[in-house]
Design a protein around this motif. Structure first.
Motif, PDB file in Angstrom:
ATOM      1  N   UNK A  85       0.833  -1.210   0.000  1.00  0.00           N
ATOM      2  CA  UNK A  85       0.000   0.000   0.000  1.00  0.00           C
ATOM      3  C   UNK A  85       0.860   1.250   0.000  1.00  0.00           C
ATOM      4  N   UNK A  86       1.913   1.255   0.815  1.00  0.00           N
ATOM      5  CA  UNK A  86       2.832   2.392   0.849  1.00  0.00           C
ATOM      6  C   UNK A  86       3.487   2.576  -0.521  1.00  0.00           C
ATOM      7  N   UNK A  87       3.890   1.482  -1.156  1.00  0.00           N
ATOM      8  CA  UNK A  87       4.505   1.572  -2.490  1.00  0.00           C
ATOM      9  C   UNK A  87       3.531   2.188  -3.494  1.00  0.00           C
ATOM     10  N   UNK A  88       2.278   1.789  -3.415  1.00  0.00           N
ATOM     11  CA  UNK A  88       1.263   2.353  -4.323  1.00  0.00           C
ATOM     12  C   UNK A  88       1.078   3.847  -4.079  1.00  0.00           C
ATOM     13  N   UNK A  89       0.992   4.218  -2.816  1.00  0.00           N
ATOM     14  CA  UNK A  89       0.771   5.627  -2.480  1.00  0.00           C
ATOM     15  C   UNK A  89       1.975   6.471  -2.893  1.00  0.00           C
ATOM     16  N   UNK A  90       3.181   5.980  -2.608  1.00  0.00           N
ATOM     17  CA  UNK A  90       4.390   6.734  -2.976  1.00  0.00           C
ATOM     18  C   UNK A  90       4.522   6.893  -4.484  1.00  0.00           C
ATOM     19  N   UNK A  91       4.112   5.865  -5.234  1.00  0.00           N
ATOM     20  CA  UNK A  91       4.191   5.927  -6.701  1.00  0.00           C
ATOM     21  C   UNK A  91       2.982   6.647  -7.299  1.00  0.00           C
ATOM     22  N   UNK A  92       2.042   7.020  -6.450  1.00  0.00           N
ATOM     23  CA  UNK A  92       0.790   7.646  -6.891  1.00  0.00           C
ATOM     24  C   UNK A  92       0.063   6.765  -7.909  1.00  0.00           C
ATOM     25  N   UNK A  93       0.148   5.467  -7.691  1.00  0.00           N
ATOM     26  CA  UNK A  93      -0.532   4.488  -8.542  1.00  0.00           C
ATOM     27  C   UNK A  93      -1.767   4.004  -7.787  1.00  0.00           C
ATOM     28  N   UNK A  94      -2.819   4.826  -7.840  1.00  0.00           N
ATOM     29  CA  UNK A  94      -4.012   4.595  -7.032  1.00  0.00           C
ATOM     30  C   UNK A  94      -5.204   4.195  -7.900  1.00  0.00           C
ATOM     31  N   UNK A  95      -4.962   3.277  -8.813  1.00  0.00           N
ATOM     32  CA  UNK A  95      -6.010   2.793  -9.705  1.00  0.00           C
ATOM     33  C   UNK A  95      -6.800   1.675  -9.015  1.00  0.00           C
ATOM     34  N   UNK A  96      -7.687   1.039  -9.761  1.00  0.00           N
ATOM     35  CA  UNK A  96      -8.514  -0.028  -9.190  1.00  0.00           C
ATOM     36  C   UNK A  96      -7.673  -1.176  -8.655  1.00  0.00           C
ATOM     37  N   UNK A  97      -6.495  -1.437  -9.225  1.00  0.00           N
ATOM     38  CA  UNK A  97      -5.620  -2.489  -8.707  1.00  0.00           C
ATOM     39  C   UNK A  97      -5.251  -2.223  -7.247  1.00  0.00           C
ATOM     40  N   UNK A  98      -5.019  -0.965  -6.937  1.00  0.00           N
ATOM     41  CA  UNK A  98      -4.689  -0.600  -5.557  1.00  0.00           C
ATOM     42  C   UNK A  98      -5.886  -0.812  -4.648  1.00  0.00           C
ATOM     43  N   UNK A  99      -7.032  -0.280  -5.037  1.00  0.00           N
ATOM     44  CA  UNK A  99      -8.206  -0.306  -4.176  1.00  0.00           C
ATOM     45  C   UNK A  99      -8.766  -1.715  -3.999  1.00  0.00           C
ATOM     46  N   UNK A 100      -8.779  -2.492  -5.065  1.00  0.00           N
ATOM     47  CA  UNK A 100      -9.387  -3.822  -4.993  1.00  0.00           C
ATOM     48  C   UNK A 100      -8.377  -4.864  -4.519  1.00  0.00           C
ATOM     49  N   UNK A 101      -7.252  -4.949  -5.193  1.00  0.00           N
ATOM     50  CA  UNK A 101      -6.295  -6.018  -4.885  1.00  0.00           C
ATOM     51  C   UNK A 101      -5.518  -5.736  -3.605  1.00  0.00           C
ATOM     52  N   UNK A 102      -4.828  -4.622  -3.573  1.00  0.00           N
ATOM     53  CA  UNK A 102      -3.930  -4.325  -2.465  1.00  0.00           C
ATOM     54  C   UNK A 102      -4.699  -4.067  -1.167  1.00  0.00           C
ATOM     55  N   UNK A 103      -5.584  -3.106  -1.179  1.00  0.00           N
ATOM     56  CA  UNK A 103      -6.333  -2.792   0.039  1.00  0.00           C
ATOM     57  C   UNK A 103      -7.322  -3.896   0.386  1.00  0.00           C
ATOM     58  N   UNK A 104      -7.881  -4.545  -0.638  1.00  0.00           N
ATOM     59  CA  UNK A 104      -8.795  -5.663  -0.391  1.00  0.00           C
ATOM     60  C   UNK A 104      -8.115  -6.782   0.368  1.00  0.00           C
ATOM     61  N   UNK A 105      -6.904  -7.142  -0.043  1.00  0.00           N
ATOM     62  CA  UNK A 105      -6.176  -8.203   0.643  1.00  0.00           C
ATOM     63  C   UNK A 105      -5.649  -7.747   2.000  1.00  0.00           C
ATOM     64  N   UNK A 106      -5.368  -6.467   2.145  1.00  0.00           N
ATOM     65  CA  UNK A 106      -4.982  -5.942   3.456  1.00  0.00           C
ATOM     66  C   UNK A 106      -6.152  -6.077   4.433  1.00  0.00           C
ATOM     67  N   UNK A 107      -7.339  -5.707   3.989  1.00  0.00           N
ATOM     68  CA  UNK A 107      -8.532  -5.831   4.839  1.00  0.00           C
ATOM     69  C   UNK A 107      -8.813  -7.304   5.141  1.00  0.00           C
TER      70      UNK A 107
END
Length: 121
Positions: A85-107
């Protein structure tokens, strides 16, 4: 105090998802490629993520039977997805892959920890 999961099934579900994720990463589909390229993760290192996910899944399954291993593995999975998640935020790559895959699996991994180990922690 013994720390074994009760119920055990959230750990098995999370392990299964990680195994499927690792298998998909062998020949990554477009959304996984977009995710890894979006955070500028070097392609030469993509194999390490497969190893990490498989080891995490093995730790989660082992932790169903061996006290303490599962909570450590589940905590490691949460840390992995926090780092992603930090890597996504730092790269400003906040597309659906971030919201669904990354944050979804974190939750999901956080919920698995709370449901399986919450009362014992």
């Amino acid at each position: 105090m013994t720390v074994t999961p009760d119920p055990w099934w959230p750990q098995a579900v999370l392990a299964g998802i990680l195994v499927v994720d690792a298998a998909m990463s062998i020949r990554p589909p477009a959304f996984i490629r977009a995710c890894l390229n979006g955070v500028k993760f070097p392609e030469d290192w993509w194999w390490t993520l497969i190893v990490i996910k498989l080891l995490a899944a093995a730790g989660l399954i082992t932790g169903i039977y061996v006290a303490g291993i599962g909570v450590a593995a589940n905590t490691g999975v949460i840390c992995y997805f926090l780092a992603a998640s930090v890597a996504h935020i730092r790269a400003r790559f906040l597309t659906s892959e971030f919201w669904i895959n990354c944050l979804g699996l974190l939750v999901l991994s956080t919920c698995a920890l709370v449901v399986s180990y919450g009362p014992g922690l």
